[in-house]
Design a protein around this motif. Structure first.
Motif, short mmCIF file in Angstrom:
data_model
loop_
_atom_site.label_atom_id
_atom_site.label_comp_id
_atom_site.label_asym_id
_atom_site.label_seq_id
_atom_site.Cartn_x
_atom_site.Cartn_y
_atom_site.Cartn_z
N TYR A 69 -24.55 -62.93 -29.82
CA TYR A 69 -23.11 -62.47 -28.69
C TYR A 69 -21.79 -62.38 -29.62
CZ TYR A 69 -19.32 -62.84 -25.57
OH TYR A 69 -18.15 -62.59 -24.92
N GLY A 109 -28.95 -58.19 -28.67
CA GLY A 109 -27.61 -58.30 -28.34
C GLY A 109 -27.52 -58.89 -26.96
N VAL A 148 -25.13 -59.52 -23.60
CA VAL A 148 -23.82 -59.17 -22.94
C VAL A 148 -23.90 -59.87 -21.81
CG1 VAL A 148 -22.72 -57.04 -21.88
CG2 VAL A 148 -24.31 -56.64 -23.66
N SER A 176 -21.69 -53.07 -24.91
CA SER A 176 -23.07 -52.46 -24.38
C SER A 176 -23.48 -51.18 -24.98
CB SER A 176 -23.19 -52.22 -22.91
OG SER A 176 -22.40 -53.43 -22.26
N LEU A 189 -24.12 -51.58 -29.07
CA LEU A 189 -25.64 -52.04 -29.13
C LEU A 189 -26.85 -50.75 -28.89
CD1 LEU A 189 -25.22 -55.34 -27.30
CD2 LEU A 189 -25.87 -55.17 -29.59
N SER A 220 -31.25 -55.25 -25.95
CA SER A 220 -30.19 -56.00 -25.07
C SER A 220 -30.61 -57.03 -24.29
CB SER A 220 -28.83 -55.35 -24.59
OG SER A 220 -28.31 -54.51 -25.57
N TYR A 275 -29.07 -58.84 -21.06
CA TYR A 275 -27.75 -58.68 -20.08
C TYR A 275 -27.85 -59.97 -18.92
CZ TYR A 275 -27.53 -53.65 -21.32
OH TYR A 275 -27.27 -52.58 -21.92
N ALA A 315 -33.06 -52.89 -22.21
CA ALA A 315 -32.54 -54.13 -22.11
C ALA A 315 -33.36 -54.66 -20.67
CB ALA A 315 -31.01 -54.25 -21.66
#
Length: 384
Positions: A209, A282, A284, A299, A302, A309, A311, A329
């Motif tokens: 993060y 990553g 988000v 976003s 990445l 990702s 989310y 993601a």
């Protein structure tokens, strides 16, 4: 391309970043004169054209909510004064900060446009504010007048347009995505990454993060995931950023004795590409109360680096739509952390899946490149 003679526009953002720089440079291609009112300029990836006339006001207050509010009010007064004096007769293109700045179009005669990517007063719901609150009701009332009066009203996603439709007719809203700092995949291999070497992260699956850690950012979700996976010594959770909640989160990590969760300050612009490159996944995070009205710029960063990702957001969010549409993601709600944990564990052990999501992230990133700034200007001038 020949410029439009005698066309003057001033871009307003108290905290100028790469997006505002892009707007200024894109307008300069078409307009005879482009100016900028700002408190600070943070250059990342694209320099502000030296022809753009810059007037500095007070900086954005990076601290307590009270300090921020005072800096916003002070900025509003300064912006108002500049618009009725130095920039009389200019068109105005408002971006982001101070958050109430666009409401100046209620009392100014300028042709006034705005880009909305944080929807106020809706964002106050994070703090527990109800729609019946007097501040909420007044701001919502002013939005209806301000948005209707605007020359161009931009937002960056379909879901955000759904939210703005509460205040203004849908036909008034122009949807145009923004873009990433990075224009191509320059992800640095872990074997050559100084960030990896410095922090001894070789052979680790890094869940990262990176961003603000304020009162409205539920970064405790990252800590909760780390706790669920504290016995897995191959997966680490990295929290990079600053904000008033950092000490509280650090204390939780210490009390729960989580060996897999680490904190780092924001990295320098020079180190940022390397720290981002270090991430295998990553994170988000959007508060579900307001996730419909926000798309964090991280976003797109990445996506550009081909990083899958995770989310954490509501199903009414644009992030959920991205995950469904691009398959770059997975999106989970806050009450689905066990499912998020299972996803992380699966991704960390399945390089075929990781590569597939990485390639899909890169493919999605082509929709969020610098030419989008020029499209904003084209749409601004459309049917003019």
């Amino acid at each position: 391309m020949e410029k439009i003679q005698d066309r003057k526009i001033v871009v307003v953002n108290q905290a100028t970043n790469y997006l505002t720089v892009g707007f200024c440079n894109a307008f300069l291609v078409k307009f005879d004169k482009v100016s900028l009112i700002t408190g600070t300029i943070h250059v990342q990836g694209e320099d502000l054209n030296s022809v753009v006339d810059v007037t500095f006001i007070n900086k954005w207050g990076d601290g307590s909510n009270g300090k921020k509010f005072l800096s916003y009010i002070k900025a509003c007064f300064k912006i108002y004064w500049l618009l009725i004096t130095k920039y009389r007769g200019f068109e105005v293109f408002f971006v982001s900060i101070p958050p109430m700045g666009y409401l100046l179009n209620l009392i100014l005669p300028h042709r006034f446009s705005m880009v909305i990517w944080d929807v106020y007063p809706d964002i106050f719901k994070i703090t527990g504010m109800k729609e019946t609150n007097p501040l909420y009701r007044v701001w919502a009332y002013l939005n209806r007048i301000s948005f209707k009066k605007s020359y161009r009203l931009f937002t960056i996603s379909d879901k955000m347009a759904d939210l703005l439709e509460i205040y203004v007719d849908r036909s008034k809203i122009i949807i145009q995505p923004i873009w990433s700092i990075f224009q191509q995949n320059e992800r640095v291999p872990k074997t050559d990454n100084p960030f990896i070497l410095k922090h001894q992260l070789q052979n680790k699956f890094i869940v990262q993060y990176s961003g603000n850690i304020g009162l409205t950012h539920k970064v405790e979700v990252v800590v909760a995931l780390a706790e669920l996976m504290k016995d897995n010594n191959q997966i680490i959770f990295q929290i990079i950023g600053r904000g008033p909640r950092v000490p509280t989160l650090q204390k939780i990590v210490e009390e729960k004795q989580l060996p897999n969760c680490f904190f780092l300050p924001f990295q320098s612009d020079e180190m940022f590409p390397y720290s981002l490159s270090a991430a295998d996944l990553g994170i988000v995070i959007l508060d579900e109360l307001t996730s419909k009205g926000c798309v964090p710029s991280k976003s797109y960063n990445l996506m550009s680096y081909g990083i899958p990702s995770l989310y954490i957001a509501g199903k009414d969010s644009e992030l959920y739509s991205y995950a469904q549409k691009f398959e770059n993601a997975k999106c989970f709600q806050e009450n689905e952390l066990e499912k998020a944990k299972d996803f992380i564990e699966k991704l960390s052990g399945d390089m075929i899946l990781w590569k597939d999501m990485s390639e899909k992230a890169q493919a999605a990133s082509t929709l969020f490149r610098r030419p989008n700034a020029d499209r904003f200007v084209d749409l601004y001038l459309q049917n003019d």
